[in-house]
Each structure stands twice: as C-alpha cells, then as structure tokens.
Scaffold this motif. Sequence first.
Motif, short mmCIF file in Angstrom:
data_model
loop_
_atom_site.label_atom_id
_atom_site.label_comp_id
_atom_site.label_asym_id
_atom_site.label_seq_id
_atom_site.Cartn_x
_atom_site.Cartn_y
_atom_site.Cartn_z
N LEU A 179 0.81 -1.22 0.00
CA LEU A 179 0.00 0.00 0.00
C LEU A 179 0.84 1.27 0.00
CD1 LEU A 179 -2.71 -1.13 2.59
CD2 LEU A 179 -2.79 -1.30 0.10
N ASN A 180 2.16 1.09 -0.09
CA ASN A 180 3.08 2.25 -0.10
C ASN A 180 2.93 3.12 1.15
OD1 ASN A 180 4.31 1.92 -2.85
ND2 ASN A 180 2.16 2.15 -3.46
N VAL A 181 2.84 2.45 2.29
CA VAL A 181 2.72 3.15 3.57
C VAL A 181 4.07 3.09 4.28
CG1 VAL A 181 1.59 3.24 5.82
CG2 VAL A 181 0.28 2.62 3.77
N SER A 182 4.68 4.20 4.53
CA SER A 182 5.98 4.24 5.18
C SER A 182 5.87 3.78 6.63
CB SER A 182 6.53 5.67 5.15
OG SER A 182 7.66 5.80 5.99
N TRP A 183 6.97 3.20 7.12
CA TRP A 183 7.00 2.77 8.52
C TRP A 183 6.90 3.96 9.47
CZ3 TRP A 183 10.84 4.55 11.74
CH2 TRP A 183 11.97 5.11 11.13
N GLN A 184 7.17 5.15 8.94
CA GLN A 184 7.09 6.35 9.77
C GLN A 184 5.65 6.83 9.93
OE1 GLN A 184 9.83 8.68 7.32
NE2 GLN A 184 11.36 8.61 8.98
N GLU A 185 4.75 6.32 9.09
CA GLU A 185 3.35 6.70 9.20
C GLU A 185 2.66 5.83 10.23
OE1 GLU A 185 1.19 7.45 5.49
OE2 GLU A 185 3.06 7.08 4.42
N HIS A 186 2.04 6.45 11.19
CA HIS A 186 1.39 5.71 12.27
C HIS A 186 -0.09 5.50 11.93
CE1 HIS A 186 4.96 6.07 14.77
NE2 HIS A 186 5.01 7.36 14.44
N LEU A 187 -0.40 4.25 11.58
CA LEU A 187 -1.78 3.89 11.25
C LEU A 187 -2.29 2.86 12.24
CD1 LEU A 187 -1.61 3.45 7.37
CD2 LEU A 187 -2.30 5.48 8.65
N SER A 188 -3.56 2.90 12.52
CA SER A 188 -4.17 1.87 13.37
C SER A 188 -4.28 0.58 12.57
CB SER A 188 -5.55 2.32 13.84
OG SER A 188 -6.44 2.39 12.73
N ASN A 189 -4.43 -0.53 13.28
CA ASN A 189 -4.59 -1.81 12.60
C ASN A 189 -5.82 -1.80 11.70
OD1 ASN A 189 -2.34 -2.79 13.85
ND2 ASN A 189 -3.45 -3.93 15.42
N ALA A 190 -6.88 -1.16 12.14
CA ALA A 190 -8.11 -1.11 11.35
C ALA A 190 -7.87 -0.38 10.03
CB ALA A 190 -9.22 -0.42 12.14
N GLN A 191 -7.08 0.68 10.07
CA GLN A 191 -6.78 1.43 8.85
C GLN A 191 -5.90 0.63 7.89
OE1 GLN A 191 -5.22 4.92 11.07
NE2 GLN A 191 -6.62 6.17 9.83
N LEU A 192 -4.94 -0.05 8.44
CA LEU A 192 -3.99 -0.79 7.61
C LEU A 192 -4.57 -2.11 7.11
CD1 LEU A 192 -1.12 -0.94 6.45
CD2 LEU A 192 -0.42 -2.08 8.57
N TYR A 193 -5.21 -2.87 8.00
CA TYR A 193 -5.65 -4.21 7.65
C TYR A 193 -7.03 -4.24 7.00
CZ TYR A 193 -1.96 -5.33 11.01
OH TYR A 193 -0.78 -5.39 11.69
N GLY A 194 -7.89 -3.30 7.38
CA GLY A 194 -9.26 -3.35 6.89
C GLY A 194 -9.96 -4.58 7.44
N ASN A 195 -10.58 -5.36 6.57
CA ASN A 195 -11.27 -6.57 7.01
C ASN A 195 -10.43 -7.83 6.81
OD1 ASN A 195 -11.27 -6.70 4.25
ND2 ASN A 195 -13.49 -6.95 4.01
N ARG A 196 -9.14 -7.66 6.60
CA ARG A 196 -8.26 -8.83 6.44
C ARG A 196 -8.06 -9.56 7.75
NH1 ARG A 196 -5.13 -9.57 2.26
NH2 ARG A 196 -3.51 -10.50 3.55
N ARG A 197 -8.03 -10.89 7.65
CA ARG A 197 -7.76 -11.71 8.84
C ARG A 197 -6.26 -11.83 9.06
NH1 ARG A 197 -10.34 -17.35 8.25
NH2 ARG A 197 -9.49 -17.16 6.14
N LYS A 198 -5.89 -12.13 10.32
CA LYS A 198 -4.49 -12.42 10.59
C LYS A 198 -4.07 -13.64 9.78
CE LYS A 198 -4.13 -10.69 15.35
NZ LYS A 198 -3.83 -11.07 16.75
N ILE A 199 -2.83 -13.62 9.35
CA ILE A 199 -2.35 -14.73 8.54
C ILE A 199 -2.36 -16.04 9.34
CG2 ILE A 199 0.11 -14.53 9.10
CD1 ILE A 199 -1.42 -15.16 5.63
N THR A 200 -2.17 -15.96 10.64
CA THR A 200 -2.19 -17.17 11.45
C THR A 200 -3.60 -17.75 11.56
OG1 THR A 200 -2.26 -15.71 13.39
CG2 THR A 200 -0.14 -16.68 12.84
N ASP A 201 -4.62 -16.91 11.47
CA ASP A 201 -6.00 -17.42 11.45
C ASP A 201 -6.27 -18.18 10.16
OD1 ASP A 201 -6.54 -16.34 13.93
OD2 ASP A 201 -7.40 -14.49 13.13
#
Length: 219
Positions: A179-201
Amino acid sequence: MLLNRIHGLRHGLTLKPRICKRFTATLVTDADYADDLALLSNTIAGETTLIHALKKAASSIGLYRNVKKTESMSVNCQGQIKTSSGYALKQVDQLFTYLGSNIASTTKDVDIRISKAWSALKRLTVVWKSNISNNMKKHFFKTTVETVLLYGSSTWTLTKKLENTLNGTENTRMLRAVLNVSWQEHLSNAQLYGNRRKITDVIKERRVRFVGHSATKVN
C-alpha cells in the motif's frame, strides 16, 4: 501398476500397530506426488528391500530409476541404504526440502517461505507503485504473494514466536509495502488491515481442512 508390486512386501512406515490377527498393522509404503516418489519404512533393512523392489518393478515395464537423484533420510536410526548394484544412496539431514517444503523443521520452513514471499513481492513493485485502488492491490497481493507464503502451511506446528513473526511479516511489513505506507506513518490496525484476517488465522483454517481431508481419506 508399478507401486502395486511393492505394496505386498509388508514393509513400510507403521501408522497403526497390529492389535490382533483380525486387526493387522496399518503400513504406508510410499508417499507420491506427480513424478516424485518417497518410499517409507520403519527400518533401514525394510527401506533397502523397497528400493530393490522398486528397481525390479520399474525394469519390468521399461522404466529407469536415476540413483544419483535418489536420496535417503533417516530419523532416529543409523545405516547406509545401498542399491542392488552396491551404490550407496546420498544421505541428507533433517533439513531436507521435499516438494518445496522443509519436512523436518517448521521454523526453517517458515523462514524459507517468508524469503520466497518477499522475493515475489519485490518482483511486483511496478504493481504496488501503480495507481490501481488499494482494494485491488490487496486482492492481487493475496493471490500472488500470500499463496507463496502459505505454501505447505497446513502442516506447520506454530509457536507463539512464529505466529508473531508471520503476523508481523505478512500483515504489517508486506502490507505496508503493497500500500506504499511508510513505517514512519502511524496507522491503526483497522486502517492498515481493513477486514483482512491475521495470517495465522488463515493457517489455522487450512490446518483444520487438511486434518478433515486426511481423516476422510483414512476412513
């Protein structure tokens, strides 16, 4: 036809021990996929018998086994497996890779899959840098990169440390790259992941499906 010749030798890997005359032991002599063949046995002597029988059966129908490409792996036993002509098969350690997966170490296999997934992701940089929507990028990521990461995951035994590694790699670092989001940008998990499940799930679901599939085959 070829494998039918070795199934009656009473050699193989014991899945269920013999209970009585009515309930004999359940043995598996081979694990096959496409043109790859793995012969299994409880003992070095038993494995040697299977190797010799395979050569004889193959020769009878005009097939040839390349001994230089034939390898052996022993677990909790020692000994050299030789062909009927006296050629000693190459022995490999328990970090042996079969069908693209490390069959003895989940930790090693996870490291391999993460490395391959990163390689796949970097080859698609032109896609991630394009102007297509983020939803389309996520979908493309799932079908091209996530499949590489999850190859063989239905047989993994995950520790908490490995789960954190996978979630951090796939759901954070890789997704930020997509998504071209820099590590310096502070996003919540909801913003970054959306409705994606954890890979371990996703892995847990795959393991359940694999167990169900295996149980169905046995029954």
